[in-house]
Design a protein around this motif. Structure first.
Motif, PDB file in Angstrom:
ATOM      1  N   ASP A 721       0.842  -1.210   0.000  1.00 41.64           N
ATOM      2  CA  ASP A 721       0.000   0.000   0.000  1.00 41.64           C
ATOM      3  C   ASP A 721       0.874   1.256   0.000  1.00 41.64           C
ATOM      4  OD1 ASP A 721      -2.601  -0.259  -0.433  1.00 41.64           O
ATOM      5  OD2 ASP A 721      -3.203  -0.538   1.645  1.00 41.64           O
ATOM      6  N   SER A 722       0.720   2.055   1.032  1.00 42.60           N
ATOM      7  CA  SER A 722       1.494   3.296   1.054  1.00 42.60           C
ATOM      8  C   SER A 722       2.749   3.143   1.919  1.00 42.60           C
ATOM      9  CB  SER A 722       0.608   4.409   1.615  1.00 42.60           C
ATOM     10  OG  SER A 722       0.156   4.034   2.892  1.00 42.60           O
ATOM     11  N   ARG A 723       3.138   1.897   2.118  1.00 35.12           N
ATOM     12  CA  ARG A 723       4.296   1.694   2.998  1.00 35.12           C
ATOM     13  C   ARG A 723       5.308   0.784   2.309  1.00 35.12           C
ATOM     14  NH1 ARG A 723       1.414  -0.880   8.059  1.00 35.12           N
ATOM     15  NH2 ARG A 723       1.246  -2.510   6.489  1.00 35.12           N
ATOM     16  N   TRP A 724       6.547   0.822   2.862  1.00 39.59           N
ATOM     17  CA  TRP A 724       7.582  -0.103   2.412  1.00 39.59           C
ATOM     18  C   TRP A 724       7.930  -1.035   3.562  1.00 39.59           C
ATOM     19  CZ3 TRP A 724       9.204  -1.054  -2.332  1.00 39.59           C
ATOM     20  CH2 TRP A 724       8.998  -0.073  -3.330  1.00 39.59           C
ATOM     21  N   VAL A 725       8.047  -2.314   3.262  1.00 44.35           N
ATOM     22  CA  VAL A 725       8.526  -3.253   4.275  1.00 44.35           C
ATOM     23  C   VAL A 725       9.945  -3.653   3.854  1.00 44.35           C
ATOM     24  CG1 VAL A 725       8.151  -5.442   5.451  1.00 44.35           C
ATOM     25  CG2 VAL A 725       6.186  -4.099   4.625  1.00 44.35           C
ATOM     26  N   LEU A 726      10.900  -3.190   4.642  1.00 42.24           N
ATOM     27  CA  LEU A 726      12.299  -3.475   4.316  1.00 42.24           C
ATOM     28  C   LEU A 726      12.808  -4.589   5.224  1.00 42.24           C
ATOM     29  CD1 LEU A 726      13.443   0.220   4.052  1.00 42.24           C
ATOM     30  CD2 LEU A 726      12.974  -1.336   2.162  1.00 42.24           C
ATOM     31  N   TYR A 790      12.711  -7.101  10.104  1.00 42.93           N
ATOM     32  CA  TYR A 790      11.829  -6.329   9.203  1.00 42.93           C
ATOM     33  C   TYR A 790      11.524  -4.993   9.821  1.00 42.93           C
ATOM     34  CZ  TYR A 790      10.737 -10.586   6.554  1.00 42.93           C
ATOM     35  OH  TYR A 790      10.796 -11.701   5.777  1.00 42.93           O
ATOM     36  N   PHE A 791      11.387  -3.995   9.012  1.00 38.11           N
ATOM     37  CA  PHE A 791      10.825  -2.733   9.513  1.00 38.11           C
ATOM     38  C   PHE A 791      10.028  -2.047   8.410  1.00 38.11           C
ATOM     39  CE2 PHE A 791      14.101  -0.033   7.581  1.00 38.11           C
ATOM     40  CZ  PHE A 791      15.154  -0.916   7.436  1.00 38.11           C
ATOM     41  N   ILE A 792       9.005  -1.362   8.913  1.00 40.53           N
ATOM     42  CA  ILE A 792       8.076  -0.707   7.978  1.00 40.53           C
ATOM     43  C   ILE A 792       8.396   0.778   7.945  1.00 40.53           C
ATOM     44  CG2 ILE A 792       5.670   0.013   7.704  1.00 40.53           C
ATOM     45  CD1 ILE A 792       4.836  -2.679   8.785  1.00 40.53           C
ATOM     46  N   LEU A 793       8.429   1.321   6.738  1.00 39.96           N
ATOM     47  CA  LEU A 793       8.627   2.764   6.618  1.00 39.96           C
ATOM     48  C   LEU A 793       7.548   3.336   5.700  1.00 39.96           C
ATOM     49  CD1 LEU A 793      12.486   3.066   6.064  1.00 39.96           C
ATOM     50  CD2 LEU A 793      11.197   3.556   8.137  1.00 39.96           C
ATOM     51  N   PRO A 794       7.048   4.495   6.027  1.00 46.09           N
ATOM     52  CA  PRO A 794       6.071   5.095   5.099  1.00 46.09           C
ATOM     53  C   PRO A 794       6.767   5.462   3.783  1.00 46.09           C
ATOM     54  CG  PRO A 794       6.466   6.509   7.041  1.00 46.09           C
ATOM     55  CD  PRO A 794       7.336   5.315   7.199  1.00 46.09           C
ATOM     56  N   ALA A 795       6.054   5.267   2.693  1.00 45.31           N
ATOM     57  CA  ALA A 795       6.673   5.528   1.387  1.00 45.31           C
ATOM     58  C   ALA A 795       6.878   7.023   1.196  1.00 45.31           C
ATOM     59  CB  ALA A 795       5.794   4.982   0.280  1.00 45.31           C
TER      60      ALA A 795
END
Ligand code: ADP
Length: 795
Positions: A721-726, A790-795
């Motif tokens: 969606d509007s996020r990145w999972v790195l 894992y970490f989530i960052l807003p795109a």
């Protein structure tokens, strides 16, 4: 000859039906000799006047009589006769004068007539005339002895009168038009004893249609003729009066009508059938031989034409009336209102068919019912009062609302308009128009309810039209935003210090898709104070279901925001607690060690200055001090971690990772590591925080690698969606299940420093960094296989 015999039959029929003609007011007016007296009789009595002065006006009057007017001597000798008598007797006027009237009667009638003369009595009776053409015709003679001697006599041709009377009666009876037209043709043929008679109806385009005919083949009916081909009829129509042609060929006046030519016609008499403006047509009588039509004939044919015209006129009027009646009836029956006529008492005299739609009752079943009883008991008195008011002021409409019972037992709300008027019989009646307003009432109530909800709602409710102009602004909105309704209604977007693009973008979606939208933002009130709001925009539809704007329900979420802040504060507090714990335990531990060894060292140095163990103790002290230093540095690192900044920028993760890998190059080389990386995105964030994050995670992957296999580091990125999972994954020693949360706390380590160096702050810093970036971090791991952070960052 068939045609001829038809004519005869018609005439005989007339005679059988003969009846005394309607009495003319003046039965006889006779100018005697040199005219010194006038005898008259009328329905009210009889009388005679002596004429003084010139008799001329009376003579001309008598001359123009349609009846035969005569004066006779005592023995019946005709001393005066007018033209009508000559017509009836079919002889020239001069042959009548000097002859005795009884000589024109059939022999069998003569003795009776002479006896009447002798008796000198006023007599009114029928005789049979033997006309000069050899035909007998029924006549009526009204005989009046004159005071000065002799008689006045009025002679009427009964065959014509009877025919006229019969035709008039048929017309009055309202026989169908075609029948009357046929009858007119038959009467004319029979009475005037002509070969052919027709009724020509004027049709469009200067044509006439043969509507009725006698003496012709039946299929001639319906024939259409150009008026130009019948100059006689055309002239009759334009002149508007009867025209006789004695001999078409000889007179050269008009050519024989084209349609009549093949019947060998040579003479004709026509009369116009006059309408109210445009004539209806022409009646014509035609003979094969030449014929001098008499004034009587003309009068007769015109009379028949006039009767026919009257009948047509009446038919038209009836049709008009019927049409207008049907029109009004259809109006009454088709309106949704119930139209009723009531007696003043409320008794129902008439109700329109719409009653069934409104109250479920067939109108026929309600006649005689008292309408008052159908009203709700609470309303009866008011309705009765309205009746009285209406009756007191006829013609003035009185309107009221009430409830009446539906056939299904329910009450219906109705609106009634009453008006008093007078019935055909002169009695006062009430005309009531009733309309079902149950639905309207319900909608009104619903609307009022909704309005009161909107009015009293704490939430700010407003609406906007398609152009974004404010169309409503409730008190809740006034309170929340601080702008009064008067200042907002009709104003466009942009008046309020909302983040306009956010508002407009959401508004546009609602208008275009009809899907409600929700957004949260911070706005400024009119007084400039900040306010956190959540707004739901829903489409506003008109009665056709088309989107006509949007409704905005806005809620103050400052409180929620406060709660959020409290939550964060609690978290900070927890961190502080953890910090205090760490400070009291972990920091104390090396300090205690420093203190312990320092004491030992002091005692040794007091007793034995050459003690070698002392050097060892000093080593421990230095180690403790170093560790404390490290711990304090780590704590400082953590505490001074770049604060969460509102001014995030676009950061290319690929570049950050590249730098981290470069910084860790020696370790990677030593571990013979293989790095696999997905294409990495550009995210909104802080470069320093991201650098710390990747350095710590990649550093840990190197540190906690397995001695059994070459290190493999996998850097992944997945859009959600509007996020990145790195992800930073390794194939290292892995983490025991149950410890995957704990390791993110300050100073938490799963291994002692001898196994793996470290201070247990790396992951705590990572977690804090990710949270500052608006995301979260977690680990998935399998012991002896590897871990993925894992970490989530807003795109
Ligand atoms: P330090 O690395 O200084 O010990 P960290 O906070 O970075 O402190 O890590 C905490 C603990 O989590 C580590 O001591 C180790 O036990 C565990 N850990 C961290 N990263 C990994 C990894 N990649 N593989 C296995 N264990 C790890």
């Amino acid at each position: 000859m068939r045609e001829r015999s038809n004519g005869k039959k018609g005439r005989n029929a007339n005679r059988r039906e003969r009846k005394p003609a309607e009495r003319e007011t003046v039965v006889a007016v006779v100018a005697e000799g040199e005219a010194d007296g006038l005898q008259f009789s009328h329905s009210g009595g009889e009388g005679a006047v002596a004429l003084s002065g010139s008799p001329e006006p009376y003579r001309s009057l008598v001359e123009s009589f349609a009846q035969g007017a005569l004066s006779l001597r005592e023995d019946g000798t005709i001393t005066y006769a007018n033209g009508s008598f000559a017509d009836t007797a079919r002889l020239p006027l001069d042959r009548a004068l000097g002859a005795r009237l009884q000589s024109f009667l059939v022999p069998s009638d003569r003795p009776l007539f002479e006896a009447i003369l002798d008796g000198r009595e006023a007599v009114d009776r029928e005789f049979t005339l033997l006309a000069a053409d050899g035909l007998r015709r029924p006549i009526r003679i009204a005989l009046r002895p004159l005071p000065q001697g002799g008689f006045a006599a009025a002679v009427s041709d009964l065959s014509e009168e009877a025919a006229i009377a019969l035709f008039a009666r048929q017309a009055l009876e309202g026989r169908p038009m075609e029948q009357l037209v046929d009858e007119a043709a038959r009467m004319i043929a029979g009475t005037l004893e002509v070969d052919l008679s027709v009724v020509l109806e004027l049709a469009e385009g200067d044509t006439v249609v043969l509507a009725g005919a006698e003496g012709m083949a039946a299929d001639d009916k319906g024939l259409r003729v150009e008026l130009a081909a019948d100059p006689h009829a055309r002239h009759t129509l334009s002149a508007g009066e009867a025209i006789a042609v004695v001999d078409y060929t000889a007179s050269g006046l008009f050519a024989v009508p084209s349609w009549a030519a093949r019947h060998g016609v040579n003479a004709g008499l026509t009369a116009p059938v006059l309408g109210n403006g445009r004539p209806y047509g022409v009646i014509g009588a035609y003979c094969r031989r030449s014929r001098a039509f008499s004034r009587n004939d003309t009068r007769f044919i015109q009379t028949i034409a006039n009767i026919l015209a009257q009948a047509i006129k009446r038919k038209h009027a009836e049709n008009d009336l019927r049409r207008s009646e049907e029109y009004y009836r259809s109006l009454i029956e088709n309106v949704s209102e119930v139209i009723s006529v009531l007696e003043p008492s409320g008794k129902l005299l008439f109700s329109s068919g719409s009653l069934e739609a409104v109250l479920g009752r067939r109108a026929e079943t309600t006649r005689g019912l008292n309408v008052l009883e159908q009203h709700h008991p609470d309303h009866v008195e008011r309705v009765r009062a309205a009746y009285s008011r209406a009756l007191a002021a006829p013609g003035r409409p009185i309107s009221l609302e009430s409830r009446v019972r539906h056939e299904d037992g329910n009450w219906r709300d109705v609106e009634i308009v009453l008006q008093a008027t007078t019935s055909l019989s002169g009695a006062p009646v009430l005309v009531s128009t009733m309309r079902d307003i149950t639905e309207r009432k319900r909608v009104e109530q619903e609307r009022a309810l909704l309005a009161s909800i909107v009015e009293s709602s704490d939430e700010a409710i407003s609406s906007r039209d398609l152009e974004g102009r404010v169309t409503s602004w409730n008190p809740g909105a006034e309170r929340l935003f601080g702008y009064p309704a008067a200042e907002m209604i009709g104003r466009p977007f942009g008046v309020m210090a909302l983040p306009q693009d956010e508002m407009q973008a959401n508004f546009k979606i609602v208008i275009e898709t009809g899907r409600p939208q929700r957004f949260e933002t911070r706005i400024a009130r009119k007084d400039g104070t900040a306010l956190d709001i959540a707004t739901i925009l829903s489409p506003l539809r008109d009665s056709n279901g088309n989107i006509a704007g949007a409704v905005l329900v806005t809620r103050d979420i400052s409180e929620r925001q406060l709660a959020q802040q409290a939550l964060e504060l609690a978290k900070t507090n927890a961190e502080l607690e953890q910090f205090a714990y760490v400070a009291s335990h972990d920091l104390k531990e090396p300090l205690r060690m420093i203190g312990g060894f320092a004491n030992l060292l002091k005692r040794r140095l007091e007793q034995n200055p050459d003690d070698h163990e002392a050097m060892e103790f000093i080593g421990y002290i230095l180690d403790g001090a170093q560790r404390s230093q490290e711990l304090i540095d780590a704590l400082l690192d953590y505490a001074t971690l770049a604060p969460g900044s509102e001014e995030f920028e676009q950061v290319d993760v690929g570049i950050v990772v590249g730098e981290a890998l470069a910084a860790l190059e020696p370790g990677l080389v030593a571990a013979d590591a293989r790095v696999i990386r997905d294409p990495l995105p550009v995210v909104r964030g802080d470069r320093t925080l991201l650098a710390q994050l990747f350095q710590n995670l990649i550093g840990n992957a190197i540190k906690f690698r397995s001695p059994e296999r070459p290190l493999e580091i996998r850097l992944s990125a997945r859009r959600d969606d509007s996020r990145w999972v790195l992800g930073v994954g390794d194939n290292g020693i892995g983490i025991e299940p149950g410890h995957t949360d704990r390791i993110f706390n300050m100073f938490e380590r799963l291994h002692n420093r001898k196994q793996f160096p470290g201070r247990g702050m790396g992951l705590a810093i990572c977690r804090k960094a990710v949270e500052r970036l608006g995301g979260k971090i977690w680990v998935e791991s399998e012991l002896e296989r590897g871990s993925i952070f894992y970490f989530i960052l807003p795109a």
